[in-house]
Motif scaffolding. Structure first.
Motif, mmCIF file in Angstrom:
data_model
loop_
_atom_site.group_PDB
_atom_site.id
_atom_site.type_symbol
_atom_site.label_atom_id
_atom_site.label_comp_id
_atom_site.label_asym_id
_atom_site.label_seq_id
_atom_site.Cartn_x
_atom_site.Cartn_y
_atom_site.Cartn_z
ATOM 1 N N GLU A 123 39.560 41.228 90.122
ATOM 2 C CA GLU A 123 40.905 41.198 89.557
ATOM 3 C C GLU A 123 41.785 40.164 90.257
ATOM 4 O O GLU A 123 42.680 39.580 89.637
ATOM 5 C CB GLU A 123 41.531 42.595 89.679
ATOM 6 N N ALA A 124 41.532 39.912 91.562
ATOM 7 C CA ALA A 124 42.307 38.905 92.282
ATOM 8 C C ALA A 124 42.112 37.516 91.673
ATOM 9 O O ALA A 124 43.006 36.661 91.736
ATOM 10 C CB ALA A 124 41.915 38.901 93.756
ATOM 11 N N TRP A 125 40.928 37.299 91.069
ATOM 12 C CA TRP A 125 40.667 36.011 90.401
ATOM 13 C C TRP A 125 41.221 35.993 88.990
ATOM 14 O O TRP A 125 41.958 35.077 88.606
ATOM 15 C CB TRP A 125 39.162 35.750 90.402
ATOM 16 N N THR A 126 40.883 37.057 88.197
ATOM 17 C CA THR A 126 41.294 37.052 86.790
ATOM 18 C C THR A 126 42.808 37.061 86.629
ATOM 19 O O THR A 126 43.355 36.473 85.700
ATOM 20 C CB THR A 126 40.691 38.266 86.057
ATOM 21 N N SER A 127 43.535 37.718 87.552
ATOM 22 C CA SER A 127 44.988 37.807 87.411
ATOM 23 C C SER A 127 45.677 36.477 87.694
ATOM 24 O O SER A 127 46.844 36.301 87.348
ATOM 25 C CB SER A 127 45.540 38.874 88.369
ATOM 26 N N LEU B 242 41.985 32.073 80.411
ATOM 27 C CA LEU B 242 41.324 33.306 80.832
ATOM 28 C C LEU B 242 40.332 33.823 79.797
ATOM 29 O O LEU B 242 39.202 34.184 80.138
ATOM 30 C CB LEU B 242 42.367 34.386 81.140
ATOM 31 N N SER B 243 40.735 33.879 78.540
ATOM 32 C CA SER B 243 39.851 34.456 77.518
ATOM 33 C C SER B 243 38.554 33.672 77.407
ATOM 34 O O SER B 243 37.460 34.259 77.304
ATOM 35 C CB SER B 243 40.575 34.513 76.165
ATOM 36 N N GLN B 244 38.636 32.356 77.441
ATOM 37 C CA GLN B 244 37.421 31.550 77.347
ATOM 38 C C GLN B 244 36.566 31.709 78.596
ATOM 39 O O GLN B 244 35.331 31.774 78.522
ATOM 40 C CB GLN B 244 37.786 30.067 77.152
ATOM 41 N N ALA B 245 37.209 31.791 79.777
ATOM 42 C CA ALA B 245 36.457 31.966 81.019
ATOM 43 C C ALA B 245 35.702 33.293 81.016
ATOM 44 O O ALA B 245 34.541 33.360 81.449
ATOM 45 C CB ALA B 245 37.409 31.875 82.217
ATOM 46 N N MET B 246 36.343 34.376 80.541
ATOM 47 C CA MET B 246 35.678 35.677 80.498
ATOM 48 C C MET B 246 34.540 35.664 79.484
ATOM 49 O O MET B 246 33.480 36.277 79.718
ATOM 50 C CB MET B 246 36.698 36.766 80.158
ATOM 51 N N ASP C 233 32.784 33.061 78.649
ATOM 52 C CA ASP C 233 31.710 32.281 79.270
ATOM 53 C C ASP C 233 30.965 33.121 80.314
ATOM 54 O O ASP C 233 29.733 33.036 80.428
ATOM 55 C CB ASP C 233 32.287 31.025 79.936
ATOM 56 N N LEU C 234 31.707 33.925 81.078
ATOM 57 C CA LEU C 234 31.083 34.764 82.096
ATOM 58 C C LEU C 234 30.130 35.772 81.464
ATOM 59 O O LEU C 234 28.998 35.975 81.936
ATOM 60 C CB LEU C 234 32.164 35.478 82.909
ATOM 61 N N GLU C 235 30.575 36.369 80.364
ATOM 62 C CA GLU C 235 29.718 37.358 79.680
ATOM 63 C C GLU C 235 28.476 36.697 79.103
ATOM 64 O O GLU C 235 27.362 37.220 79.210
ATOM 65 C CB GLU C 235 30.530 38.037 78.581
ATOM 66 N N ALA C 236 28.689 35.518 78.477
ATOM 67 C CA ALA C 236 27.543 34.808 77.909
ATOM 68 C C ALA C 236 26.566 34.383 78.995
ATOM 69 O O ALA C 236 25.339 34.403 78.811
ATOM 70 C CB ALA C 236 28.038 33.585 77.117
ATOM 71 N N TYR C 237 27.092 34.003 80.159
ATOM 72 C CA TYR C 237 26.238 33.585 81.263
ATOM 73 C C TYR C 237 25.429 34.759 81.801
ATOM 74 O O TYR C 237 24.231 34.636 82.116
ATOM 75 C CB TYR C 237 27.096 32.968 82.358
ATOM 76 N N MET C 238 26.075 35.914 81.892
ATOM 77 C CA MET C 238 25.372 37.115 82.375
ATOM 78 C C MET C 238 24.259 37.520 81.421
ATOM 79 O O MET C 238 23.187 37.950 81.846
ATOM 80 C CB MET C 238 26.362 38.263 82.536
ATOM 81 N N ASP C 239 24.516 37.374 80.110
ATOM 82 C CA ASP C 239 23.521 37.784 79.107
ATOM 83 C C ASP C 239 22.429 36.743 78.915
ATOM 84 O O ASP C 239 21.494 36.973 78.139
ATOM 85 C CB ASP C 239 24.210 38.047 77.771
ATOM 86 N N TYR D 10 26.976 26.941 83.938
ATOM 87 C CA TYR D 10 28.432 26.968 83.838
ATOM 88 C C TYR D 10 28.998 25.977 84.847
ATOM 89 O O TYR D 10 28.789 26.106 86.057
ATOM 90 C CB TYR D 10 28.989 28.367 84.116
ATOM 91 N N ASP D 11 29.710 24.998 84.324
ATOM 92 C CA ASP D 11 30.315 23.969 85.163
ATOM 93 C C ASP D 11 31.570 23.499 84.439
ATOM 94 O O ASP D 11 31.555 22.530 83.696
ATOM 95 C CB ASP D 11 29.334 22.817 85.380
#
Length: 798
Positions: free
Chosen positions: A220-224, A231-235, A237-243, A249-250
């Motif tokens: 949360e310290a990062w996302t906030s 933010l929405s695109q970063a999240m 991308d994070l979900e797509a990267y995890m899956d 990711y760069d």
């Protein structure tokens, strides 16, 4: 397949050969396949590649053979003709035969303007599209860039393989990596997805302005602190990267600093996955690239400024005709006055002829200067120093400026203030260019009163001083600050009212500095302006100084002999598609005694040149069936060694280099400078033992008159063709007809039509709006009608 005389055979190819990045020593060793339906086009492209040292190039015109070649041996680049569906099928077959981890660069070369077909080509995997007819240098640059892309892809594949090995090693040494990461003073974070724990290195927190104990190590310290727009695109991308849907990711996002400002942070992520492929943890690095990003808005601004400068230069080229009309006015004015022999004395006619010749030569040099403006800006313009008769040069300037001054009812006076040198050491072309510009500007911006040119000398400093005083509109202090900037006039209203390019004073000042002097100006609105030009004279011994005002009068004008025509023997091949230019150039060429054979396209020129025995080929560049440059390249490929001189209505910077690189021996522009043509003929053809008879010359003169009458009588039909093509939206035909008019009219004595033809052609090529083109066509219509009226009136209505 292409003929073996052109084809370069590729040997020793193995389908298992490593990719280019691992094997080829240089881009020149790349394997290139040229698929081209047209044998001539394919030969041309192969010859171009071979000339650029791409030795491993192979041509093919059979779509099935092209796919077989690619399946049997690796190819790094395909030059693919795509004018129909067959070409698209070849592209799809090649891409289908390419392994998933490999990359094939495809450059589509097409003359088809169908947007749907081009989009399908790009969708099918083409890396780039080039439209025929193409520029040779552009093709080579695109080939080079696509080959570089191939190399980068190969290197990327190697890096991905290395990354996979790294991930395996990370899984084996997870605890050691954790300890090393905690000890590192870098912007690193580690998120253990299974436990939810997050580690943020002190350096990561310092990037945002915090000490290690001031910012909690939580997701949360990062996302906030991520910018809401990112933010929405970063999240996602994070979900797509995890899956596993995003392999790497760069990216750079904005993160809020402690001071409240947002910093651009470049993030790189790497997932550590378990045996089933699920992400067990994600490790990332962060760098503050805010300064780099700011350097890129600055670079963008620089690009925009460069584009603005290019637009200004384009406007300058579009308005160039206005800058050269002053010497044209003098030429036409003295020529018209000379036709009325009852109102002029012999001395006046001689003076008029001298003025016509001087202004004509100055006009030619002025055009060369304008076309070489890049050399001036790069400080690469060569300046010569020769002995110049000062009074004769000033007299020539007086003759050139007097005509426009008389037309406006202005008094133009020259005052010589002794002592003055008889001769000076300078560049006469550049010095006259400056004087013409200053005096003509004074006339242009003066509505009534007088313009004076005062010439004085400072012998101790070895300086000449030219002072131009006018009673014109003057300038404000703000306008004076901008008057020497290139492509700029005092303000936009000045351009609208008086025309001009806004380049003359900038060129003049730079030339003055190159001549060892300077230009200064004082001005007052509504009163007038004073321009002071100083220039170096070279040594001034006492016996070179004239102190008696009476001794400064110019020598009586002598009648200038007509253009000297060489007497030669031999055979000339003229390749020219325009019937007027065929007759006109042929007539002037035959005046030298040479025999002339005329063909109307490049293909005929190649056949005739290889079969006949010619001392010289005059090759027009823009012809149907096969253009002049293509014909020259083909002749040189057959080892034809005879002299070939290009004839073209294009005379922009780089055209000379283009034709010389294609194999031409020399370069002449249209309308043809007959003296330059005679010089070329005399250079390559042997001297004749006998000259042509006077009756032959008289017959040529009669033929020229018939040609001019025919041209004028056909102007209404020509005008109707141009306007009809414009109404139908056929801009290629409009451009072609305007190009023909530009190349023909000047040679027949109608430079105003040449100028308009050039403006219309340029407007169409630059994509000007329809209203602009139609405005030019209305001007063309008016000018054609005026030319016809004046011509028939001068010829007694005949």
């Amino acid at each position: 397949m292409f003929p073996r005389s052109v084809k370069t055979t590729m040997q020793g190819h193995n389908p298992a050969t490593p990719p280019l990045g691992a094997q080829a020593k240089s881009l020149r060793e790349s394997r290139i396949l040229v698929f081209e339906r047209s044998s001539a086009d394919g030969q041309s492209m192969l010859a171009l590649l071979q000339g650029a040292d791409y030795a491993n190039a192979q041509g093919c015109s059979d779509p099935h053979a092209a796919a077989d070649i690619y399946a049997q041996q690796p190819v790094h680049l395909v030059l693919l003709e795509l004018d129909d569906v067959d070409g698209l099928q070849v592209l799809e077959r090649l891409k289908a035969a390419t392994p998933a981890d490999d990359y094939l660069s495809v450059l589509v070369v097409t003359g088809n303007v169908d947007r749907e077909l081009r989009l399908r080509a790009l969708q099918a995997g083409a890396g780039d599209v080039l439209t025929k007819p193409f520029d040779r240098e552009e093709l080579l640059y695109r080939v080079r860039n696509l080959l570089r892309t191939h190399v980068l892809h190969a290197r990327l594949a190697e890096q991905i393989a290395l990354d996979r090995q790294t991930e395996a090693r990370l899984r084996d040494s997870e605890e050691r990596f954790k300890l090393a990461m905690r000890a590192a003073d870098e912007g690193i974070w580690d998120w253990n997805i299974r436990t939810g724990s997050v580690f943020m290195s002190p350096r990561w927190k310092a990037l945002l302005g915090y000490r290690d104990d001031e910012l909690p190590s939580t997701l949360e310290a990062w996302t906030s602190r991520v910018h809401p727009e990112d933010l929405s695109q970063a999240m996602a991308d994070l979900e797509a990267y995890m899956d596993g849907n995003l392999s790497t990711y760069d990216k750079s996002i904005r993160v809020r600093h402690r001071d409240g400002d947002y910093r651009w942070i470049k993030n790189r992520w790497m997932a550590v996955r378990d045996e089933s492929g699920l992400a067990a943890r994600i490790v990332g690095t962060a760098d503050d690239i805010t300064e780099d990003v700011h350097l890129r808005d600055e670079l963008e601004h620089a690009r925009q400024r460069a584009e603005m400068a290019n637009r200004a230069k384009s406007e300058f080229l579009a308005n160039m005709s206005h800058e050269i009309r002053t010497p044209l006015t003098a030429i036409i004015g003295f020529a018209e006055a000379g036709m009325d022999q009852t109102q002029q004395s012999s001395a006046e006619r001689s003076e008029g002829l001298r003025a016509i010749i001087d202004n004509g030569r100055h006009l030619r040099s002025l055009i060369d200067d304008i076309l070489d403006i890049s050399k001036i800006e790069a400080d690469r313009l060569e300046i010569e120093a020769v002995t110049v008769n000062l009074v004769d040069m000033i007299s020539s300037c007086h003759s050139g400026v007097r005509a426009p001054a008389d037309a406006k009812g202005l008094v133009f006076e020259v005052h010589l203030m002794p002592p003055l040198p008889r001769t000076i050491e300078t560049d006469p072309t550049r010095l006259k260019q400056i004087l013409y510009n200053l005096c003509n500007n004074a006339v242009k911006f003066t509505e009534k009163g007088s313009v004076r040119l005062i010439v004085s000398c400072d012998p101790p400093l070895e300086h000449l001083v030219f002072t131009v005083v006018d009673q014109g509109i003057g300038m404000t202090p703000e306008q004076l600050e901008r008057v020497f900037e290139p492509f700029v006039q005092a303000d936009t209203s000045t351009t609208r009212q008086f025309g001009g390019t806004g380049l003359g004073l900038s060129i003049s000042r730079r030339l003055a500095q190159r001549l060892g002097g300077e230009i200064e100006v004082v001005s007052e609105p509504g009163v007038g302006s004073v321009f002071v030009l100083t220039t170096a004279t070279g040594p001034l011994p006492e016996d070179n100084l004239v102190r008696d005002p009476g001794a400064l009068a110019p020598e009586p004008c002598q009648a200038t002999s007509s253009t000297e025509i060489p007497s030669v023997s031999g055979h000339i091949l003229l390749a020219e598609d325009n019937p007027y230019n065929q007759k006109l150039i042929g007539m002037y060429t035959r005046k030298t005694g040479a025999e002339v054979t005329v063909v109307e396209n490049g293909e005929q020129a190649v056949e005739e040149a290889l079969c006949g025995n010619y001392d010289l080929i005059l090759m027009d560049l823009q012809m149907p069936v096969m253009g002049g440059l293509e014909a020259v390249e083909m002749l040189r490929q057959t080892l034809y060694e005879g002299p070939i001189v290009a004839l073209t209505a294009h005379s922009m910077i780089g055209d000379r280099e283009k034709v010389l690189n294609a194999g031409c021996t020399d370069f002449l522009t249209k309308p043809v400078d007959w003296q330059a043509l005679f010089k070329v003929i005399a250079q390559y053809l042997p001297v004749a033992s006998e000259r042509r008879s006077a009756s032959d010359d008289a017959a040529d003169d009669d033929a020229l008159r018939v040609l001019v009458v025919r041209f004028v009588n056909q102007l209404p039909s020509t005008l109707q063709d141009v306007i009809g093509a414009a109404d139908a939206g056929d801009w290629d035909t409009v451009r072609s007809l305007a190009h023909q008019l530009k190349g023909v009219a000047g040679g027949l004595g109608f430079p105003q039509l040449t100028d308009l033809g050039a403006e219309i052609e340029r407007a169409v090529m630059q994509g000007a709006d329809t209203a602009t083109v139609h405005t030019l066509l209305e001007t063309l219509k008016t000018t054609c009608e005026q030319v016809a009226r004046e011509f028939h009136a001068a010829s007694g209505g005949g």
